[in-house]
Design a protein around this motif. Structure first.
Motif, PDB file in Angstrom:
ATOM      1  N   SER A 179      30.664  41.604  41.413  1.00  0.00           N
ATOM      2  CA  SER A 179      30.929  40.190  41.379  1.00  0.00           C
ATOM      3  C   SER A 179      32.017  39.622  40.434  1.00  0.00           C
ATOM      4  O   SER A 179      32.552  38.621  40.811  1.00  0.00           O
ATOM      5  CB  SER A 179      29.599  39.438  41.381  1.00  0.00           C
ATOM      6  N   ARG A 180      31.851  40.084  39.133  1.00  0.00           N
ATOM      7  CA  ARG A 180      32.746  39.689  38.234  1.00  0.00           C
ATOM      8  C   ARG A 180      34.313  40.525  38.429  1.00  0.00           C
ATOM      9  O   ARG A 180      35.206  39.697  38.334  1.00  0.00           O
ATOM     10  CB  ARG A 180      32.312  40.353  36.706  1.00  0.00           C
ATOM     11  N   ALA A 181      34.188  41.465  38.804  1.00  0.00           N
ATOM     12  CA  ALA A 181      35.273  42.299  39.296  1.00  0.00           C
ATOM     13  C   ALA A 181      36.206  41.280  40.539  1.00  0.00           C
ATOM     14  O   ALA A 181      37.481  41.199  40.268  1.00  0.00           O
ATOM     15  CB  ALA A 181      35.367  43.714  39.940  1.00  0.00           C
ATOM     16  N   ARG A 182      35.480  40.766  41.548  1.00  0.00           N
ATOM     17  CA  ARG A 182      36.048  40.096  42.549  1.00  0.00           C
ATOM     18  C   ARG A 182      36.646  38.784  42.192  1.00  0.00           C
ATOM     19  O   ARG A 182      37.370  38.325  42.882  1.00  0.00           O
ATOM     20  CB  ARG A 182      35.033  40.027  43.552  1.00  0.00           C
ATOM     21  N   THR A 183      36.356  38.256  41.009  1.00  0.00           N
ATOM     22  CA  THR A 183      37.077  36.973  40.468  1.00  0.00           C
ATOM     23  C   THR A 183      38.289  37.160  39.940  1.00  0.00           C
ATOM     24  O   THR A 183      38.672  36.238  39.388  1.00  0.00           O
ATOM     25  CB  THR A 183      36.030  36.355  39.533  1.00  0.00           C
ATOM     26  N   LYS A 184      38.788  38.287  39.579  1.00  0.00           N
ATOM     27  CA  LYS A 184      39.807  38.518  38.556  1.00  0.00           C
ATOM     28  C   LYS A 184      41.032  38.699  39.286  1.00  0.00           C
ATOM     29  O   LYS A 184      41.108  38.711  40.596  1.00  0.00           O
ATOM     30  CB  LYS A 184      39.839  40.224  37.901  1.00  0.00           C
ATOM     31  N   PRO A 185      42.079  38.305  38.716  1.00  0.00           N
ATOM     32  CA  PRO A 185      43.460  38.217  39.409  1.00  0.00           C
ATOM     33  C   PRO A 185      43.745  39.518  39.880  1.00  0.00           C
ATOM     34  O   PRO A 185      43.478  40.422  39.346  1.00  0.00           O
ATOM     35  CB  PRO A 185      44.267  37.812  38.061  1.00  0.00           C
TER      36      PRO A 185
END
Length: 235
Positions: free
Chosen positions: A90-96
Motif C-alpha cells: 500500500s505504501r509502494a502504490r502511493t509513490k510517484p
C-alpha cells in the motif's frame, strides 16, 4: 513481543513485523545506511538489463524502491513487484511512478507464475527472512528464463577487522535507532539478529551454482554489512 519471541517464530510473525514497520521502513533504511539505500537499489536494477519489452520480477518489493528504479530504467519492460505484506504494498502504490509497476501480494516460496516467465529477477532483503533459502532460490530459478539475470541486495554477516565494531552496532545501535525512529526496538533487534545469523555471500553463491546459475559474483557495501549479488541462469 520481544526479539527472542520473534526469533522462535516464523512465517506469519515475520509478516507482522513488516506490516508493523511499513510506515517507517524507508526512513529507517535511509538512516541505517546513511542515505545509501536507494543508490544500492538502483545498482541492483541496473544489474538485470532485460531485453526491450522484457519482463522483470521484484521479490520482497516492500515499499517498491527497486521495482520503481527498474521501471524508470527500463520503461519498455513490464515490472511486477510482489510482497507478502499488503501494508508494504500500500505504501509502494502511493509513490510517484507506481502506476508503471504491477503490484501483487505473493509468497516468494510459492511464486504464482509459470516456469520461465521472467527475463530478470531482483530482490531486496528477502533471503535472510525465509525459512528455506534453497527452496526460495529454486523458485527464482524456476520462473527465470534461460539467460535471465538475478540481482540481490542483502545484508551480510560482518567479517574482517571491523567485525567486532559492526556486531556491536547491529546488537546495540540498530535496536536503538528502531526505538528512536520507529518506536519499535524489538522488530529492529530481530532484523539486526538476522544479519548476524545469516549465511555468507559465498554460501549463497554455492547454492546458486548448485542450481545451475553461472556468472556469479558479489560486491560488499557499507563496511561489509550489505552485499549486492548477481548471477545468470544457464541457457
Amino acid at each position: 513481543m520481544t526479539a527472542d519471541d520473534i526469533r522462535r517464530d516464523s512465517g506469519s510473525d515475520v509478516r507482522r513485523i513488516f506490516e508493523k514497520i511499513a510506515g517507517y521502513y524507508d526512513r529507517m533504511n535511509f538512516v541505517m545506511t546513511l542515505g545509501r539505500h536507494e543508490q544500492w537499489c538502483r545498482e541492483v536494477a541496473a544489474r538485470v538489463a532485460p531485453p526491450v519489452g522484457g519482463k522483470l520480477l521484484d521479490l520482497a518489493t516492500g515499499t517498491g524502491v527497486i521495482a520503481l528504479a527498474a521501471a524508470r530504467k527500463y520503461p519498455a519492460a513490464t515490472v511486477t513487484g510482489i510482497d507478502f505484506s499488503e501494508e508494504m504494498l500500500s505504501r509502494a502504490r502511493t509513490k510517484p511512478g507506481a502506476g508503471a509497476v504491477r503490484w501483487q501480494v505473493a509468497d516468494a516460496a510459492r511464486l504464482p507464475f509459470e516456469d520461465e516467465s521472467f527475463d530478470g529477477i531482483t530482490e531486496g532483503y528477502l533471503l535472510r527472512n525465509v525459512d528455506d533459502l534453497g527452496e526460495v532460490l529454486r523458485e527464482q530459478h524456476r520462473v527465470l528464463k534461460p539467460g535471465g539475470r538475478l540481482a540481490v541486495l542483502e545484508t551480510c554477516p560482518p567479517s574482517g577487522p571491523v567485525k567486532s565494531a559492526v556486531e556491536w552496532a547491529l546488537r546495540k545501535m540498530v535496536p536503538l535507532l528502531g526505538q528512536i525512529v520507529a518506536r519499535d526496538r524489538a522488530s529492529y533487534a530481530y532484523l539486526g539478529s538476522t544479519t548476524l545469523a545469516f549465511v555468507s555471500p559465498q554460501q549463497i553463491a554455492d547454492i546458486l551454482h548448485e542450481l545451475n546459475f553461472r556468472e556469479i559474483g558479489w560486491h560488499k557495501k557499507f563496511f561489509g554489512t550489505n552485499v549486492i549479488l548477481w548471477a545468470t541462469k544457464s541457457r
